[in-house]
Design an enzyme around this catalytic site. Sequence first.
Site, PDB file in Angstrom:
ATOM      1  CG  ASN A 253      51.364  67.800  46.384  1.00  0.00           C
ATOM      2  OD1 ASN A 253      51.327  69.065  45.766  1.00  0.00           O
ATOM      3  ND2 ASN A 253      50.596  66.921  45.727  1.00  0.00           N
TER       4      ASN A 253
ATOM      5  CE  LYS B 225      37.910  68.217  64.556  1.00  0.00           C
ATOM      6  NZ  LYS B 225      37.887  69.191  65.663  1.00  0.00           N
TER       7      LYS B 225
ATOM      8  CB  ILE C  79      45.664  61.708  35.872  1.00  0.00           C
ATOM      9  CG1 ILE C  79      44.854  61.673  37.051  1.00  0.00           C
ATOM     10  CG2 ILE C  79      44.955  62.330  34.680  1.00  0.00           C
ATOM     11  CD1 ILE C  79      44.773  63.190  37.715  1.00  0.00           C
TER      12      ILE C  79
ATOM     13  CG  PHE D 243      55.941  68.472  34.136  1.00  0.00           C
ATOM     14  CD1 PHE D 243      54.918  68.763  33.021  1.00  0.00           C
ATOM     15  CD2 PHE D 243      56.724  69.348  34.290  1.00  0.00           C
ATOM     16  CE1 PHE D 243      54.951  69.760  32.236  1.00  0.00           C
ATOM     17  CE2 PHE D 243      56.639  70.641  33.514  1.00  0.00           C
ATOM     18  CZ  PHE D 243      56.028  70.840  32.350  1.00  0.00           C
TER      19      PHE D 243
ATOM     20  CE  LYS E 290      58.745  59.256  37.488  1.00  0.00           C
ATOM     21  NZ  LYS E 290      58.852  60.320  38.399  1.00  0.00           N
TER      22      LYS E 290
END
Length: 412
Positions: free
Chosen positions: A207, A287, A305, A321, A335
Amino acid sequence: MAQKRILLGVTGGIAAYKSAELVRLLKKAGHSVQVVMTGGAEAFVMPLTFQALSGEPVRTSLLDPEAEAGMGHIELAKWAELVLVAPASANFMARLANGMADDLLTTVCCATEAPIVLAPAMNQAMWANARTRRNLRLLEEDGQISLWGPDAGDQACGDTGPGRMLEARAIADRVDAPARQVLAGQVVVVTAGPTREAIDPVRYISNHSSGKMGYALAAAARDAGARVILISGPVSLPAPAGVEVRSATSARDMLSATENAVEDGCDIFVATAAVADYRVESEAGQKMKKTREELSLTLVRNPDILATIAGRPRPPFTVGFAAETNDVEKYALDKLERKNLDMIVANDVSRPDTGFNSDRNTVTVFWPGGSEALATDTKTALAARLIDLIAARQHHDDTATPRKKTNSRIKR
Ligand code: CTP
């Protein structure tokens, strides 16, 4: 005492001679110093003086291809953990206040995320002048910049009054003055950046996280006196001086690095990393070739985590966060409770000007029974504010009936 990477800007004024002593004192205290001089400064002191004292080439021009081929102005801006402009002339402050970037020093000041300190030096009438006052107000309103001095007293021009640059010793002492050591003696573990989940040996899912917020928090915790372990996904940021960086690639790597660090004793855990929620179920050993028209990958959930650390029998003070695009408060509170956190920092990533990959951020912090909205600011300034809040809440939890106790005091 934390050793910092300091970019010293020297602008045109007779006080520039004091900056030579300042470089000597900063180097003696163990800091890395690079000097950038404006054209005006060169009229007062030779670049060679600063080169000899800093042990680094002195930069004077934005348009010097040779120097830019080494550390370019953007790299210089990223390298700095503190930009200190001493002396800061009235002209320099006017240019800075107006966002000009017409020489190397103003450009670095526009590009850096580091705190900027100005040690003004000018004639007392220039200091009192309405335009100078207006520029100071502008600089103050914009944030990121603080003013040290000036002193009052006899001036080189024969006048007496405010406008003298602080003595080199006073500036150097202030650089080393421990900020408020609100986390003295504590161990802080921070996760930062993205994770990469391998598809095959050459491809991965990841990301856009830059890691900036986590790196800024690690540096702020260090400044507050903590020992800091930064568990970092792949980012292109320099390691903050005095912070132990441990690299992790995948979510599972990051979890085991975090568990190891917490196991060794940790008082505060801050999870800023943008951990991939899913990984490819079975990574190809070789690959993958484009033999098929369509390709389906089965993704499986990664461990959380933050929830894992918060769920330990004796967890550290745990801060998460939350990046949300809508119903920020509702999701953040959800959360906070679901992951059993002590605090959650929520940011609205639907805003185009702040958040992901930006240098600035706007956040609201929630804890059980309270919240505080922090005004938009640089990630560096917000990090310092967040560390203060974390310390205050941690202290509150320690003195109130403890909801949970940290594990570090037993293990260390
Ligand atoms: N986090 C983590 N490990 C994960 C996922 C998230 O440690 N596998 C941490 C992040 O570092 C951050 C917080 O959890 O502190 C944000 O989690 P987020 O992914 O937004 O929360 P979720 O509960 O997964 O909710 P959502 O449905 O919004 O993805």
